[in-house]
Design an enzyme around this catalytic site. Structure first.
Site, PDB file in Angstrom:
ATOM      1  N   LYS A  89       0.815  -1.222   0.000  1.00  0.00           N
ATOM      2  CA  LYS A  89       0.000   0.000   0.000  1.00  0.00           C
ATOM      3  C   LYS A  89       0.846   1.268   0.000  1.00  0.00           C
ATOM      4  CE  LYS A  89      -4.147  -1.968   0.253  1.00  0.00           C
ATOM      5  NZ  LYS A  89      -5.149  -1.810  -0.820  1.00  0.00           N
ATOM      6  N   GLU A 111      -9.665   5.938   3.127  1.00  0.00           N
ATOM      7  CA  GLU A 111     -10.473   4.841   3.646  1.00  0.00           C
ATOM      8  C   GLU A 111      -9.519   3.684   3.906  1.00  0.00           C
ATOM      9  OE1 GLU A 111      -9.808   5.142   0.503  1.00  0.00           O
ATOM     10  OE2 GLU A 111      -9.290   3.067   0.034  1.00  0.00           O
ATOM     11  N   SER A 377       1.605  -9.644  -0.946  1.00  0.00           N
ATOM     12  CA  SER A 377       1.281  -8.218  -0.809  1.00  0.00           C
ATOM     13  C   SER A 377       1.533  -7.651   0.590  1.00  0.00           C
ATOM     14  CB  SER A 377      -0.179  -7.977  -1.218  1.00  0.00           C
ATOM     15  OG  SER A 377      -1.051  -8.768  -0.435  1.00  0.00           O
TER      16      SER A 377
HETATM   17  C1  LIG Z   1      -1.720  -7.002   2.482  1.00  0.00           C
HETATM   18  C2  LIG Z   1      -2.847  -6.630   1.596  1.00  0.00           C
HETATM   19  N1  LIG Z   1      -3.000  -7.240   0.417  1.00  0.00           N
HETATM   20  C3  LIG Z   1      -4.003  -6.953  -0.409  1.00  0.00           C
HETATM   21  C4  LIG Z   1      -4.969  -6.024  -0.076  1.00  0.00           C
HETATM   22  C5  LIG Z   1      -6.107  -5.796  -1.014  1.00  0.00           C
HETATM   23  O1  LIG Z   1      -6.059  -4.587  -1.700  1.00  0.00           O
HETATM   24  P1  LIG Z   1      -5.719  -4.531  -3.231  1.00  0.00           P
HETATM   25  O2  LIG Z   1      -6.628  -5.480  -3.933  1.00  0.00           O
HETATM   26  O3  LIG Z   1      -5.971  -3.120  -3.613  1.00  0.00           O
HETATM   27  O4  LIG Z   1      -4.305  -4.895  -3.409  1.00  0.00           O
HETATM   28  C6  LIG Z   1      -4.853  -5.335   1.140  1.00  0.00           C
HETATM   29  C7  LIG Z   1      -5.852  -4.305   1.508  1.00  0.00           C
HETATM   30  O5  LIG Z   1      -6.000  -3.844   2.565  1.00  0.00           O
HETATM   31  C8  LIG Z   1      -3.768  -5.650   2.000  1.00  0.00           C
HETATM   32  O6  LIG Z   1      -3.628  -5.041   3.170  1.00  0.00           O
END
Ligand SMILES: Cc1ncc(COP(=O)(O)O)c(C=O)c1O
Lengths: 396, 260
Positions: A89, A111, A377
């Protein structure tokens, strides 16, 4: 097929800016300026320096040996969990806070679902000395308590969203209302590739550093910059957009987008938008949306706060409809299993969101000579209470 | 037949009182009784809110009334059924107001067709962009004699106001201040520069001021700058006071129209 946004803000038939007139001046200001600002040399210089020295990029591309052995293929993990604040993020918030400063804004709103975007926003606001207000669903405040504490430490105000399912969708509604109420001095840092144009494109560009690095790193490690598969979870779709971005026009790289099935696709407790959704409008964008026959937005469910969203970004709606990406869905239980698997095989505790991408490994059927990149992620620190409960590890 | 909004403005150009309420609130079958009671009490124009699960431009009062209306079972087919014979009972101008998604799912063409058959005069869809309207729907709305009413806010540039004016018929909905509906912090009527600026633009459409108008004082102030004003949240709150619907509507409307 074109996968980039067109001049009207659409990906195929998805996207656009379906916003009340009160938001028009702000969104229009951003639309007219974002590309120009992003291309300015001093903007790029400041952004690159922060990504390197503050965020800690490039993040490693790690060959997961024991995991690869288990699935009898070659698995690389893109370690977005090692970024400052613990998820992808911050790639976006660093970019957008610089954008906000260029536009002369003094007050930042955001948000958040899992709290990772909220923390990443609070972090860059602390860094830049800007006021920060984060809207978060009441349910998410409960289940992601460590991130609420971090935001408070960083000086942000966390405002609970108490309507609807009290999760990410409702937090986004509240942030948009705040923006309507404060049109002069406020910049809205959206946390995913959602919202009115130009947000989906801008956020995808800030996250595209992920696939830019994957290409160079994979080339260095294997001699080939193209894997057979790139796998990422999709809430709104920002980490997936970043991991896919530089592969969109390379059809031999298969793109796997993983949604949260919650308790199961047909259980009524799910967030698998590509399966359960139809074309509709949410948060200013025409996209796939979980809704009733009457066009009321359905309340989604996932154990993972970051995937608990009834829409997907318009890029992903387009990737789904055009067949460029393959969509998988993973249940709560499958994701939890994947958490334990990665933790015990590789010594990495993933976030619940990222675990959905990992759980898809068993569904892809990759061959022994193929290469998979999984976008890890985020890290699982925020989810430890859930993990201890679900794995019955308390008091052991 | 001439559009009733047009007829209204031809007859009266000052102190128009327009009331917004959410269809299906407080009870599912209250829609028609509320319309008739409003007319009886001398209201000039009515906006019937089509409830939506995620009303982005609305404050807590309209959000809550929408949630309850949906829980009561309000849907687009239900609303059209309730309004089917409304023109037997009243000729008051009626405007449907709601968000784009439910209309899109119903089908914009079908929506316009049925609204026009019932005798609806205007449509407000705050999240339908002007450019989409002009490209995809303008001729459809005009064919069905439906006025498409657009919002402007204090931040809307003069150029854009003129563009909106050129594509509008009926009236222009002037959002009083930068806010969602129902806000009464700060004075809705404080931004007199904006009201004067718009009044001075000599637009082809009359203006009506809405958002935050909640009592006789703010109503009167709004009427100093525009042809009238719209009251929404304050009316919705009044509906659920102690007492009958009739009594509450009468008391509230009289409090706006008459000096205390
Ligand atoms: C670690 C992590 N992965 C994925 C996401 C999902 O968001 P996005 O689909 O925008 O990557 C989030 C959202 O809070 C997150 O914290």
């Amino acid at each position: 097929m074109n996968y980039k946004v067109d001049e009207n803000g659409f990906y195929g038939k998805f996207g656009g800016a379906y916003i009340p007139e009160m938001l028009y001046p702000n969104v229009e200001e951003l639309r007219q300026n974002y590309l120009k600002i992003m291309q300015e040399p001093d903007f790029q210089e400041e952004l690159q320096a922060l990504l390197k020295d503050y965020v800690g990029r490039p993040t490693p591309l790690y060959f997961a040996k024991r995991l690869s052995k288990k699935y009898n293929t070659n698995i690389y993990l893109k370690r977005e969990d090692l970024n400052h604040t613990g998820a992808h993020k911050i790639n976006n918030t660093v970019g957008q806070v610089l954008m906000a400063k260029r536009l002369g804004k003094k007050r930042i709103i955001a948000e958040t679902g899992a709290g990772q975007h909220g923390v990443a926003t609070a972090t860059v606001c602390a860094l830049m000395g800007l006021e920060c207000i984060v809207y978060m669903g009441e349910v998410d405040i409960q289940r992601q308590a460590p991130n609420v504490a971090r935001m408070k430490m960083l000086g942000a105000m966390v405002v609970p969203a108490t309507s609807g399912s009290k999760t990410l969708k409702d937090a986004t509604n509240e942030a948009i209302r705040d923006w309507i109420n404060n049109p002069e001095d406020t910049y809205y840092i959206i946390g995913s590739v959602v919202g009115p144009h130009p947000y989906p494109d801008m956020v995808a560009r800030f996250q595209s550093v992920i696939s830019e690095e994957i290409k160079a790193q994979l080339k260095e490690k294997t001699g080939n910059e193209n894997p057979d598969y790139v796998v990422a979870c999709v809430g709104g779709g920002s980490n997936a957009a970043g991991a896919f971005y530089h592969y969109l026009d390379t059809p031999e790289v298969k793109l796997i987008a993983v949604e949260a099935a919650g308790l199961g696709i047909d259980s009524g407790e799910s967030a698998a938008t590509s399966v359960l959704g139809r074309e509709g409008i949410i948060h200013g964008s025409r996209t796939l949306l979980m809704q009733t026959e009457d066009g009321q937005v359905t309340e989604p469910y996932s154990i993972s706060a970051g995937l608990d969203y009834p829409g997907v970004g318009p890029l992903h709606a387009h990737l789904h409809q055009s067949g460029r990406a393959i969509f998988e869905s993973i249940t709560d239980d499958e994701a939890l299993q994947a958490v334990l698997e990665l933790t015990r095989l590789e010594g990495i505790i993933p976030a619940l969101e990222s675990a959905h991408a990992l759980a898809a490994l068993g569904k892809i059927g990759a061959k022994p000579n193929e290469t998979i990149v999984v976008n890890l992620s985020g890290r699982g620190d925020k989810d430890l209470t859930t993990y201890l409960d679900r794995f019955e590890l308390h008091g052991k | 037949m001439e559009n009733r909004i047009k007829t209204l403005f031809n007859q009266k150009s000052q102190e128009l009182l327009s009331v917004y309420f959410t269809a299906g609130y407080p009870n599912l079958e209250d829609t028609v009784p509320i319309i008739l009671e409003l007319e009886k009490n001398g209201v000039d124009l009515i906006e019937i809110g089509m409830p939506f699960s995620d009303p982005l431009a609305d404050g807590p009062t309209i959000q809550q009334s929408s949630t309850i209306a949906l829980r009561n079972g309000m849907t687009m087919p239900k609303l059209f059924e309730q309004l089917k014979h409304i023109r037997k009972y009243t000729q008051i101008p009626l405007v449907l107001m709601g968000y784009l998604n439910p209309v899109m799912q119903y089908g914009v063409e079908r929506f316009c067709q049925e609204a026009s058959e019932i005798g609806i005069d205007g449509i407000i869809l705050p999240d339908l962009p002007l450019s989409d309207y002009v490209r995809d729907y303008k001729s459809l709305f005009e064919q069905h004699n439906l006025n498409k009413i657009f919002l402007i806010s204090p931040q809307t540039t003069e150029q854009r106001i003129r563009e909106i004016d050129s594509h509008t018929n009926g009236f222009i909905y002037m959002v009083s201040s930068a806010s969602v509906t129902g806000s009464t912090n700060g004075n809705a009527m404080a931004n007199t520069d904006y009201f004067q600026r718009v009044a001075g633009m000599q637009l082809q459409n009359p203006g009506i001021i809405g958002f935050g108008i909640h009592n006789r004082e703010t109503f009167t102030q709004a009427c100093n700058y525009a042809s009238g004003a719209i009251i929404g949240s304050a009316f919705i709150k009044a509906l659920v006071q102690e007492g009958s619907l009739q009594h509450n509507i009468q008391t509230f409307i009289q409090s706006i129209k008459q000096e205390a």
